[in-house]
Design a protein around this motif. Structure first.
Motif, PDB file in Angstrom:
ATOM      1  N   MET A 147     -57.832  31.000   4.279  1.00 25.18           N
ATOM      2  CA  MET A 147     -56.379  31.045   4.210  1.00 25.18           C
ATOM      3  C   MET A 147     -55.828  30.008   5.187  1.00 25.18           C
ATOM      4  O   MET A 147     -56.325  29.858   6.286  1.00 25.18           O
ATOM      5  CB  MET A 147     -55.887  32.437   4.547  1.00 25.18           C
ATOM      6  N   THR A 197     -50.459  29.351   9.296  1.00 25.76           N
ATOM      7  CA  THR A 197     -49.052  29.528   8.980  1.00 25.76           C
ATOM      8  C   THR A 197     -48.204  29.195  10.190  1.00 25.76           C
ATOM      9  O   THR A 197     -48.635  29.377  11.323  1.00 25.76           O
ATOM     10  CB  THR A 197     -48.742  30.977   8.532  1.00 25.76           C
ATOM     11  N   ILE A 207     -45.712  32.328   4.829  1.00 23.32           N
ATOM     12  CA  ILE A 207     -46.707  31.683   3.982  1.00 23.32           C
ATOM     13  C   ILE A 207     -46.062  31.356   2.641  1.00 23.32           C
ATOM     14  O   ILE A 207     -45.296  32.158   2.104  1.00 23.32           O
ATOM     15  CB  ILE A 207     -47.971  32.546   3.817  1.00 23.32           C
ATOM     16  N   HIS A 208     -46.339  30.186   2.132  1.00 25.78           N
ATOM     17  CA  HIS A 208     -45.836  29.741   0.837  1.00 25.78           C
ATOM     18  C   HIS A 208     -46.957  29.938  -0.171  1.00 25.78           C
ATOM     19  O   HIS A 208     -48.065  29.428   0.020  1.00 25.78           O
ATOM     20  CB  HIS A 208     -45.430  28.272   0.900  1.00 25.78           C
ATOM     21  N   ILE A 209     -46.665  30.675  -1.231  1.00 26.16           N
ATOM     22  CA  ILE A 209     -47.646  30.977  -2.267  1.00 26.16           C
ATOM     23  C   ILE A 209     -47.110  30.413  -3.582  1.00 26.16           C
ATOM     24  O   ILE A 209     -46.004  30.758  -3.994  1.00 26.16           O
ATOM     25  CB  ILE A 209     -47.880  32.496  -2.401  1.00 26.16           C
ATOM     26  N   GLU A 211     -51.855  28.229  -1.458  1.00 32.21           N
ATOM     27  CA  GLU A 211     -51.193  28.834  -0.304  1.00 32.21           C
ATOM     28  C   GLU A 211     -51.086  27.801   0.798  1.00 32.21           C
ATOM     29  O   GLU A 211     -52.014  27.014   1.018  1.00 32.21           O
ATOM     30  CB  GLU A 211     -51.985  30.039   0.207  1.00 32.21           C
ATOM     31  N   VAL A 266     -48.088  22.830   0.431  1.00 34.25           N
ATOM     32  CA  VAL A 266     -48.390  23.211  -0.948  1.00 34.25           C
ATOM     33  C   VAL A 266     -48.292  21.979  -1.848  1.00 34.25           C
ATOM     34  O   VAL A 266     -49.162  21.736  -2.691  1.00 34.25           O
ATOM     35  CB  VAL A 266     -47.447  24.335  -1.425  1.00 34.25           C
ATOM     36  N   GLU A 286     -43.025  29.238  -6.802  1.00 37.65           N
ATOM     37  CA  GLU A 286     -43.305  29.301  -5.364  1.00 37.65           C
ATOM     38  C   GLU A 286     -42.568  30.487  -4.765  1.00 37.65           C
ATOM     39  O   GLU A 286     -41.405  30.732  -5.084  1.00 37.65           O
ATOM     40  CB  GLU A 286     -42.873  28.026  -4.635  1.00 37.65           C
ATOM     41  N   LEU A 334     -48.599  40.311   3.653  1.00 39.00           N
ATOM     42  CA  LEU A 334     -49.702  40.097   2.715  1.00 39.00           C
ATOM     43  C   LEU A 334     -50.561  41.342   2.645  1.00 39.00           C
ATOM     44  O   LEU A 334     -50.887  41.957   3.646  1.00 39.00           O
ATOM     45  CB  LEU A 334     -50.529  38.894   3.117  1.00 39.00           C
TER      46      LEU A 334
END
Length: 91
Positions: A1, A4, A9-11, A51, A58, A79, A87
């Motif tokens: 992972m 951050t 966190i950008h998913i 992520e 990203v 996004e 999480l």
């Protein structure tokens, strides 16, 4: 992972289309990246989760994917930005 910053966190999800002969190599390259994972594959289309600590991170990952030999297109679909602490929580 990925690391951050600011506790966020950008998913993102992306659709990657490959030349048929390159699907295995592209999938392997994506799965070898720390910030990306192929979560579904059908024919020459891969669904990827990326992520990162920022939108820029990203985007940089998506650019690396798009530049890989055999990739025809790589497009971000979605996004979401979440607090890192959330999480794993159930909605």
């Amino acid at each position: 992972m990925p690391e951050t910053s600011g506790g966020l966190i950008h998913i993102s999800s992306a659709v990657v289309r490959c030349l048929p002969a390159w699907v295995g190599a592209v999938r392997g390259a994506i799965d070898a990246m720390d910030a990306a994972e192929v979560v579904h594959a059908e024919g020459n289309k891969l669904i990827v989760i990326i992520e990162g600590a920022s939108s820029g991170a990203v985007g940089a990952c998506l650019t690396r994917i798009a530049a890989h030999e055999g990739v025809v297109s790589a497009a971000m679909v979605y996004e979401q930005i979440e607090p890192f602490e959330s999480l794993g929580e159930q909605a």
